[in-house]
Design a protein around this motif. Structure first.
Motif, short mmCIF file in Angstrom:
data_model
loop_
_atom_site.label_atom_id
_atom_site.label_comp_id
_atom_site.label_asym_id
_atom_site.label_seq_id
_atom_site.Cartn_x
_atom_site.Cartn_y
_atom_site.Cartn_z
N ALA A 49 29.38 43.70 34.54
CA ALA A 49 30.17 42.58 34.82
C ALA A 49 30.00 41.90 36.06
CB ALA A 49 31.72 42.56 34.18
N GLN A 138 44.95 41.93 28.55
CA GLN A 138 43.90 41.14 28.30
C GLN A 138 42.76 42.07 28.22
OE1 GLN A 138 43.96 39.27 32.44
NE2 GLN A 138 43.59 37.77 31.05
N SER A 141 36.86 41.40 30.17
CA SER A 141 36.05 40.03 30.64
C SER A 141 37.03 39.01 30.68
CB SER A 141 35.13 39.80 29.45
OG SER A 141 35.91 39.66 28.30
N GLU A 142 38.17 38.82 30.11
CA GLU A 142 39.38 37.70 30.57
C GLU A 142 39.75 38.17 31.61
OE1 GLU A 142 40.70 36.97 25.51
OE2 GLU A 142 41.76 38.78 26.84
N LEU A 144 38.61 39.36 34.34
CA LEU A 144 37.61 39.34 35.51
C LEU A 144 37.35 37.64 35.56
CD1 LEU A 144 35.17 42.27 35.10
CD2 LEU A 144 36.92 41.90 36.89
N THR A 145 37.42 37.06 34.37
CA THR A 145 37.29 35.70 34.58
C THR A 145 38.29 34.85 35.19
OG1 THR A 145 35.93 35.45 32.39
CG2 THR A 145 37.08 33.39 32.94
N ASP A 146 39.46 35.49 35.05
CA ASP A 146 40.93 34.96 35.83
C ASP A 146 40.79 35.20 37.03
OD1 ASP A 146 41.79 34.01 33.34
OD2 ASP A 146 43.53 35.71 33.02
N VAL A 148 38.05 35.65 38.98
CA VAL A 148 37.04 34.77 39.62
C VAL A 148 37.82 33.40 39.91
CG1 VAL A 148 34.99 33.61 39.29
CG2 VAL A 148 35.20 36.09 38.98
N GLU A 149 38.26 32.97 38.55
CA GLU A 149 38.93 31.53 38.76
C GLU A 149 39.99 31.44 39.91
OE1 GLU A 149 40.33 30.29 35.00
OE2 GLU A 149 38.46 30.46 34.09
N SER A 152 38.45 31.01 43.38
CA SER A 152 37.66 29.88 43.62
C SER A 152 38.65 28.77 43.91
CB SER A 152 36.77 29.73 42.61
OG SER A 152 37.24 29.07 41.46
#
Length: 154
Positions: A49, A138, A141-142, A144-146, A148-149, A152
């Motif tokens: 990922a 979760q 992938s969910e 890791l998306t959180d 990263v968001e 940022s």
């Protein structure tokens, strides 16, 4: 995510046992080796990922060493659990794992459980409760998306 959604996300059935029992014609499972295999699998899933990771125990060897080390997520303590059966809905098991994760994470890191079971290709992440957040599951992938968001945001 509901139990039904999680069950439908599964790509296989259950295996019997999970504690090293053997069935006729099969060798008993070495739980230490299986745990190490699970840690390697999770480290590979993180790396796939885009978050390079390695097993923690093999490098540090201490009781409080993380199961998986990931420099990009150094503020997270991953407690990895790879079993024959799903334990996402076992309150006693979750309490035991959470206590271990909190103890090993110490005050400076976010304790997180990573769980996968036989027949399931998805790693499930349980972010443990804090003063301001309830626990929740979760997918990796969910999660890791959180992460990263949130990183940022200013």
């Amino acid at each position: 995510m509901t139990r039904q959604q999680i069950a439908s996300a599964s790509v296989g059935g259950h295996s019997s046992g999970g504690r090293g029992e053997s069935t006729p014609g099969k060798k008993p499972v070495n739980s230490r080796r299986k745990g190490a295999d699970g840690e390697r699998e999770f480290a590979h899933a993180l790396a796939d990922a885009g978050f390079p990771a390695t097993r923690g125990q093999q490098h540090a060897g201490g009781a409080d060493s993380p199961d998986v080390r990931c420099e990009a997520l150094a503020w997270i303590h991953f407690e990895v659990k790879r079993l024959a059966d799903c334990k996402m809905f076992s309150p006693a098991q979750i309490r035991e794992w959470a206590a271990q994760a909190r103890r090993d994470a110490g005050p400076a890191k976010l304790p997180v459980l990573a769980h996968r079971w036989n027949g399931q290709s998805t790693w499930w992440i349980r972010v443990l409760p804090t003063d301001y957040r309830l626990p929740y599951w979760q997918t990796l992938s969910e999660f890791l998306t959180d992460v990263v968001e949130r990183a940022s945001k200013p």
